[in-house]
Design an enzyme around this catalytic site. Structure first.
Site, PDB file in Angstrom:
ATOM      1  N   THR A 258       0.657  -1.177   0.036  1.00 54.24           N
ATOM      2  CA  THR A 258       0.023   0.109   0.016  1.00 54.24           C
ATOM      3  C   THR A 258       1.092   1.259   0.113  1.00 54.24           C
ATOM      4  O   THR A 258       1.999   0.997   0.269  1.00 54.24           O
ATOM      5  CB  THR A 258      -0.910   0.107   1.345  1.00 54.24           C
ATOM      6  OG1 THR A 258      -0.337   0.302   2.245  1.00 54.24           O
ATOM      7  CG2 THR A 258      -1.767  -1.164   1.349  1.00 54.24           C
TER       8      THR A 258
ATOM      9  N   GLU B 123      13.158  -5.913   0.566  1.00 54.97           N
ATOM     10  CA  GLU B 123      14.207  -5.525  -0.439  1.00 54.97           C
ATOM     11  C   GLU B 123      13.616  -4.428  -1.492  1.00 54.97           C
ATOM     12  O   GLU B 123      14.350  -3.818  -1.797  1.00 54.97           O
ATOM     13  CB  GLU B 123      14.274  -6.848  -1.323  1.00 54.97           C
ATOM     14  CG  GLU B 123      15.367  -6.788  -2.273  1.00 54.97           C
ATOM     15  CD  GLU B 123      16.859  -6.285  -1.978  1.00 54.97           C
ATOM     16  OE1 GLU B 123      17.347  -7.202  -1.251  1.00 54.97           O
ATOM     17  OE2 GLU B 123      17.341  -5.351  -1.796  1.00 54.97           O
TER      18      GLU B 123
ATOM     19  N   VAL C 279      14.117  -0.214  -1.091  1.00 52.01           N
ATOM     20  CA  VAL C 279      14.962   0.587  -1.670  1.00 52.01           C
ATOM     21  C   VAL C 279      15.718   0.240  -2.859  1.00 52.01           C
ATOM     22  O   VAL C 279      15.925  -0.902  -3.184  1.00 52.01           O
ATOM     23  CB  VAL C 279      16.498   0.460  -0.571  1.00 52.01           C
ATOM     24  CG1 VAL C 279      17.543   1.341  -0.915  1.00 52.01           C
ATOM     25  CG2 VAL C 279      15.808   0.628   0.993  1.00 52.01           C
TER      26      VAL C 279
ATOM     27  N   GLY D 219      14.041  -0.420  -5.657  1.00 50.78           N
ATOM     28  CA  GLY D 219      13.296  -1.277  -6.577  1.00 50.78           C
ATOM     29  C   GLY D 219      13.865  -2.697  -6.665  1.00 50.78           C
ATOM     30  O   GLY D 219      14.061  -3.518  -5.532  1.00 50.78           O
TER      31      GLY D 219
ATOM     32  N   GLY E 189       4.492   9.729 -16.254  1.00 47.58           N
ATOM     33  CA  GLY E 189       4.424   8.918 -15.291  1.00 47.58           C
ATOM     34  C   GLY E 189       5.634   8.725 -14.507  1.00 47.58           C
ATOM     35  O   GLY E 189       5.581   7.530 -13.591  1.00 47.58           O
TER      36      GLY E 189
ATOM     37  N   GLU F  96       4.992  11.673  -9.593  1.00 46.35           N
ATOM     38  CA  GLU F  96       3.607  11.564  -9.134  1.00 46.35           C
ATOM     39  C   GLU F  96       3.019  13.030  -9.263  1.00 46.35           C
ATOM     40  O   GLU F  96       3.640  13.982  -9.585  1.00 46.35           O
ATOM     41  CB  GLU F  96       3.616  11.280  -7.629  1.00 46.35           C
ATOM     42  CG  GLU F  96       4.084   9.616  -7.470  1.00 46.35           C
ATOM     43  CD  GLU F  96       4.286   9.167  -6.120  1.00 46.35           C
ATOM     44  OE1 GLU F  96       3.411   9.541  -5.235  1.00 46.35           O
ATOM     45  OE2 GLU F  96       5.157   8.383  -5.954  1.00 46.35           O
TER      46      GLU F  96
ATOM     47  N   ASP G  67      12.280  11.362  -0.378  1.00 45.66           N
ATOM     48  CA  ASP G  67      12.136   9.763  -0.687  1.00 45.66           C
ATOM     49  C   ASP G  67      13.438   9.111  -0.455  1.00 45.66           C
ATOM     50  O   ASP G  67      13.808   7.841   0.029  1.00 45.66           O
ATOM     51  CB  ASP G  67      11.498   9.960  -1.994  1.00 45.66           C
ATOM     52  CG  ASP G  67      11.728   8.462  -2.920  1.00 45.66           C
ATOM     53  OD1 ASP G  67      10.689   7.460  -2.411  1.00 45.66           O
ATOM     54  OD2 ASP G  67      12.501   7.854  -3.527  1.00 45.66           O
TER      55      ASP G  67
ATOM     56  N   LYS H 162      14.869   6.157   2.042  1.00 43.73           N
ATOM     57  CA  LYS H 162      15.734   4.922   1.568  1.00 43.73           C
ATOM     58  C   LYS H 162      17.061   4.925   2.473  1.00 43.73           C
ATOM     59  O   LYS H 162      17.482   3.819   2.860  1.00 43.73           O
ATOM     60  CB  LYS H 162      15.942   4.803   0.231  1.00 43.73           C
ATOM     61  CG  LYS H 162      14.646   4.613  -0.640  1.00 43.73           C
ATOM     62  CD  LYS H 162      14.564   5.188  -1.794  1.00 43.73           C
ATOM     63  CE  LYS H 162      13.412   4.864  -2.765  1.00 43.73           C
ATOM     64  NZ  LYS H 162      13.410   5.356  -4.033  1.00 43.73           N
TER      65      LYS H 162
ATOM     66  N   GLY I   3       8.777   0.654 -10.838  1.00 38.83           N
ATOM     67  CA  GLY I   3       8.300  -0.057 -11.974  1.00 38.83           C
ATOM     68  C   GLY I   3       7.432  -1.327 -11.200  1.00 38.83           C
ATOM     69  O   GLY I   3       7.850  -1.828 -10.213  1.00 38.83           O
TER      70      GLY I   3
HETATM   71  N1  NAP Z   1       5.642   1.800  -7.949  1.00 40.82           N
HETATM   72  C1  NAP Z   1       7.036   1.571  -7.624  1.00 40.82           C
HETATM   73  O1  NAP Z   1       7.682   1.625  -8.646  1.00 40.82           O
HETATM   74  C2  NAP Z   1       7.354   1.239  -6.360  1.00 40.82           C
HETATM   75  C3  NAP Z   1       8.716   0.876  -6.195  1.00 40.82           C
HETATM   76  C4  NAP Z   1       9.202   0.564  -4.759  1.00 40.82           C
HETATM   77  C5  NAP Z   1       8.411   0.821  -3.700  1.00 40.82           C
HETATM   78  N2  NAP Z   1       7.188   1.199  -4.010  1.00 40.82           N
HETATM   79  C6  NAP Z   1       6.297   1.274  -2.912  1.00 40.82           C
HETATM   80  O2  NAP Z   1       5.328   0.275  -2.922  1.00 40.82           O
HETATM   81  C7  NAP Z   1       4.175   0.586  -2.484  1.00 40.82           C
HETATM   82  C8  NAP Z   1       3.070   0.482  -3.591  1.00 40.82           C
HETATM   83  O3  NAP Z   1       3.207   1.278  -4.639  1.00 40.82           O
HETATM   84  P1  NAP Z   1       2.238   1.472  -5.749  1.00 40.82           P
HETATM   85  O4  NAP Z   1       3.093   2.012  -6.824  1.00 40.82           O
HETATM   86  O5  NAP Z   1       1.791   0.168  -6.100  1.00 40.82           O
HETATM   87  O6  NAP Z   1       1.188   2.175  -5.109  1.00 40.82           O
HETATM   88  P2  NAP Z   1      -0.192   2.585  -6.033  1.00 40.82           P
HETATM   89  O7  NAP Z   1      -0.231   2.313  -7.309  1.00 40.82           O
HETATM   90  O8  NAP Z   1      -0.607   3.903  -5.331  1.00 40.82           O
HETATM   91  O9  NAP Z   1      -1.122   1.258  -5.125  1.00 40.82           O
HETATM   92  C9  NAP Z   1      -1.512   1.382  -3.789  1.00 40.82           C
HETATM   93  C10 NAP Z   1      -2.522   0.344  -3.498  1.00 40.82           C
HETATM   94  O10 NAP Z   1      -2.837   0.177  -2.140  1.00 40.82           O
HETATM   95  C11 NAP Z   1      -4.147   0.302  -2.009  1.00 40.82           C
HETATM   96  N3  NAP Z   1      -4.496   1.040  -0.515  1.00 40.82           N
HETATM   97  C12 NAP Z   1      -4.353   2.274  -0.330  1.00 40.82           C
HETATM   98  N4  NAP Z   1      -4.795   2.339   0.918  1.00 40.82           N
HETATM   99  C13 NAP Z   1      -5.041   1.165   1.540  1.00 40.82           C
HETATM  100  C14 NAP Z   1      -5.426   0.999   2.679  1.00 40.82           C
HETATM  101  N5  NAP Z   1      -5.764   1.555   3.770  1.00 40.82           N
HETATM  102  N6  NAP Z   1      -5.752  -0.661   2.847  1.00 40.82           N
HETATM  103  C15 NAP Z   1      -5.520  -1.303   2.033  1.00 40.82           C
HETATM  104  N7  NAP Z   1      -5.073  -0.865   0.615  1.00 40.82           N
HETATM  105  C16 NAP Z   1      -4.803   0.203   0.477  1.00 40.82           C
HETATM  106  C17 NAP Z   1      -4.668   1.118  -3.018  1.00 40.82           C
HETATM  107  O11 NAP Z   1      -6.280   0.978  -2.967  1.00 40.82           O
HETATM  108  P3  NAP Z   1      -7.119   1.560  -4.310  1.00 40.82           P
HETATM  109  O12 NAP Z   1      -6.573   0.730  -5.287  1.00 40.82           O
HETATM  110  O13 NAP Z   1      -8.324   1.258  -3.809  1.00 40.82           O
HETATM  111  O14 NAP Z   1      -6.840   3.112  -4.299  1.00 40.82           O
HETATM  112  C18 NAP Z   1      -3.918   0.629  -4.062  1.00 40.82           C
HETATM  113  O15 NAP Z   1      -4.611  -0.525  -4.783  1.00 40.82           O
HETATM  114  C19 NAP Z   1       4.330   1.942  -1.985  1.00 40.82           C
HETATM  115  O16 NAP Z   1       4.473   2.079  -0.658  1.00 40.82           O
HETATM  116  C20 NAP Z   1       5.431   2.322  -2.781  1.00 40.82           C
HETATM  117  O17 NAP Z   1       6.327   3.749  -2.064  1.00 40.82           O
HETATM  118  C21 NAP Z   1       6.633   1.336  -5.407  1.00 40.82           C
END
Ligand code: NAP
Lengths: 328, 218
Positions: free
Chosen positions: A84, A137, A140, A142, A195, A198, A209, A213, A307
């Site tokens: 999340t 893992e 930090v 990805g 994209g 954010e 951010d 890390k 990603g």
């Molecule tokens: N994206 C990346 O490349 C990346 C890389 C490394 C780490 N991260 C980390 O990985 C995590 C997820 O990233 P993401 O990009 O997948 O984020 P995201 O696209 O914003 O997705 C977040 C998901 O979590 C759900 N969510 C939000 N609040 C919630 C709650 N209270 N209970 C249950 N589910 C909830 C959202 O629900 P809804 O669908 O209903 O909105 C959504 O499905 C983040 O912490 C991010 O920092 C991301």
């Protein structure tokens, strides 16, 4: 071969990547899934494609009667995958969900920086007491196996310094300013369109951010005890095109570099002049980290820092580490 | 109102300390351009380089006119001659005259001068090693010109210990932040550290962003 039951909390970019990666892997079965408003369970294994299709159509993956917190507390699973959004101030709701799962004797894998940067020592101790794995893992850099690389690959080496590019958004913006002479504002707009940034990119561009890390690396890999407030931060928003041009004249780039000197207790994120021949000068959204060690010298890790399936790759590696180490 | 598109400013000779202030003459396209502060719309490049002292040992053929062959390119280069010692009795093994000269000119013009000397048939047998061996380059962003650049430079400068040797400034508009590249040279690491600390203090005080270097070339 055992099949491990996975509860997937979060169905965003990373969550869908995890679903995709696990679909092709017979060792895991997703038995529960949740988004921000609902959840769905099936002990026999969810048809994740159907769940995602439903979510796309209705905005919910399942039933409001099964929110994430209830799944964590009541559903049957072996490993909770928590993906999340990051909350850097409280770590919630992920922090509570993770604690609930660990206290029930469930393993936890997360890519969420919030809980790990705020409470890694508590969570790791809790996991040890309950004889379960708690791995992160993906938090930090990805897909880059920097945590396991330090902990196991460089085991026994004292880390003298660590520095790197830990934010792909900033690196993309700076690369574009340098290559195309775009202003900071233009490059940020482009990153948003693609994209890579954010809607609210504040945490990326002001260095937070990358600092988070750095805190995770310091506390979980280098035995330090620091918080976000200990990291001196300078962002990239004041950088001028002229600065990049001047850097170029002497064969340098300007990149947002996170630095960590454990012995001096020094943590900083700031734009730095760096020779173009330095391996940390990577293109686009890539991440790169150099670790200076006692015996191995300097080692640089480079790869995709974000990603969907890339982050899922780190999560898969954590899952397999758990299945390797624990019976269940 | 003229638009200065390319301007550079020089320090003149041996003047100590202060070597640029916004009120001074700016050389636009190489010609002196005395401007008033209000006249500047933007400056694309004020470059100033501090003169450094360099000692040269030259070998001249023992023939009339040879000393002139050495002096002429030096004065043409704009360098100041600080001392010149020409000992009739010390000759090199091959019978050439030895002349020791200490000059002062911007470091970046040294190579050009050496070429000119060689073209005149003068052999350069030794160049005085620079005593400021430690070099660090920084980029500064902010209101550098409006926050008393002279003061910034003077506070870092400690004659023969640590000095700002190069400064390159671009100011896109009168009210916009400028960007500067600043090179500090110091005799050794501790003096450099001191100079950098001073620079950091100044940056906090004058709200300048400092970008410093990380690592060597690797
Ligand atoms: N994206 C990346 O490349 C990346 C890389 C490394 C780490 N991260 C980390 O990985 C995590 C997820 O990233 P993401 O990009 O997948 O984020 P995201 O696209 O914003 O997705 C977040 C998901 O979590 C759900 N969510 C939000 N609040 C919630 C709650 N209270 N209970 C249950 N589910 C909830 C959202 O629900 P809804 O669908 O209903 O909105 C959504 O499905 C983040 O912490 C991010 O920092 C991301």
């Amino acid at each position: 071969m055992k099949t491990w039951n996975v509860a997937l909390i979060g169905l965003g970019s990373v969550g869908r990547g995890v679903a995709e990666v696990l679909a092709g892997d017979g060792r895991f079965r997703i038995v529960a899934a949740a988004d921000s408003k609902s959840g769905v369970i099936d002990p026999a294994g969810l048809n994740i494609e159907e769940v995602l299709a439903k979510k796309k159509k209705t905005g919910r993956c399942g039933d409001t009667a099964w929110p994430a917190a209830r799944i964590a507390a009541e559903a049957e699973y072996d490993i909770l995958v928590e993906v999340t959004p990051t909350n850097a101030d409280t770590g919630e709701p992920a922090l509570s969900i993770i604690k609930t799962a660990i206290k029930r004797g469930k393993h936890v894998v997360t890519s969420n920086k919030g809980p790990v940067s705020l409470a890694s020592s508590e969570l790791l101790r809790l996991a040890e007491e309950n004889n379960v794995g708690f791995l992160f893992e993906g938090t930090v850099a990805g897909a880059v196996p920097i945590l396991r690389g330090i902990k196991y690959g460089l085991a026994g080496n004292k880390i003298k310094a660590l520095y790197g590019v830990l934010n792909g958004t900033c690196n993309y913006i700076l690369t574009r300013m340098e290559e195309e002479g775009l202003t900071y504002v233009q490059a940020l707009a482009e990153a948003r369109d693609l994209g890579y940034a954010e809607a609210d990119p504040t945490y990326d561009i002001n260095g937070t951010d990358a600092a988070i890390k750095l805190v995770i690396l310091a506390n979980t890999m280098l035995g330090m005890d620091v918080t976000l407030a200990d990291v001196k931060r300078t962002g990239i928003s004041d950088l001028t095109v002229d600065a990049l041009l001047m850097a170029e004249e002497t064969g340098h780039s300007i990149r947002l570099i996170a630095t960590l000197y454990p012995e001096k207790n020094l943590l900083e994120v700031s734009p730095r002049l760096i020779s173009k021949t330095n391996p940390l000068v990577v293109a686009g959204t890539l991440n790169a980290v150099t670790v200076e060690t006692e015996y191995a010298g300097a080692i640089t890790f480079i790869g995709r820092g974000a990603g969907s399936v890339e982050t899922a790759s780190a999560i898969l590696a954590d899952l397999l580490f758990i299945t390797d180490k624990y019976d269940r | 109102m003229p638009d200065i598109i390319s301007a550079y400013c020089e320090n003149n000779g041996e003047e100590e300390g202060v070597y640029l202030s916004i009120q001074r003459t700016i050389y636009a396209y190489g010609n002196p351009y005395p401007f008033q502060k209000e006249e500047i719309i933007r400056i694309r490049g004020i470059r100033l380089q501090k003169n450094v002292r360099t000692s040269l040992r030259l070998e001249l053929k023992d023939k009339p006119g040879q000393l002139l062959a050495a002096i002429e390119p030096i004065s043409k280069s704009g360098a100041n001659i600080i001392t010149i010692s020409h000992q009739r009795d010390t000759k090199s093994v091959n019978g050439a005259l030895i002349v020791d000269i200490v000059i002062s000119l911007p470091e970046t013009r040294l190579a050009e001068l050496m070429d000119a000397l060689r073209a005149n048939g003068v052999a350069i047998v030794r160049i005085g090693t620079e005593h400021l061996t430690c070099t660090k380059t920084f980029i500064l962003i902010g209101h550098i010109l409006h926050t008393d650049l002279t003061d910034t430079v003077n506070r870092i400068d400690k004659k023969n210990i640590a000095e700002v040797t190069e400064l390159d400034i671009v100011m896109p508009g009168m009210e916009e932040p400028s960007t500067a590249k600043l090179t500090i040279k110091a005799v050794s690491e501790p003096e450099m550290t001191q100079a950098v600390l001073t620079l950091k203090e100044i940056a906090v005080e004058k709200h300048l962003l400092i970008i410093n270097q990380i690592g060597g070339g690797l």
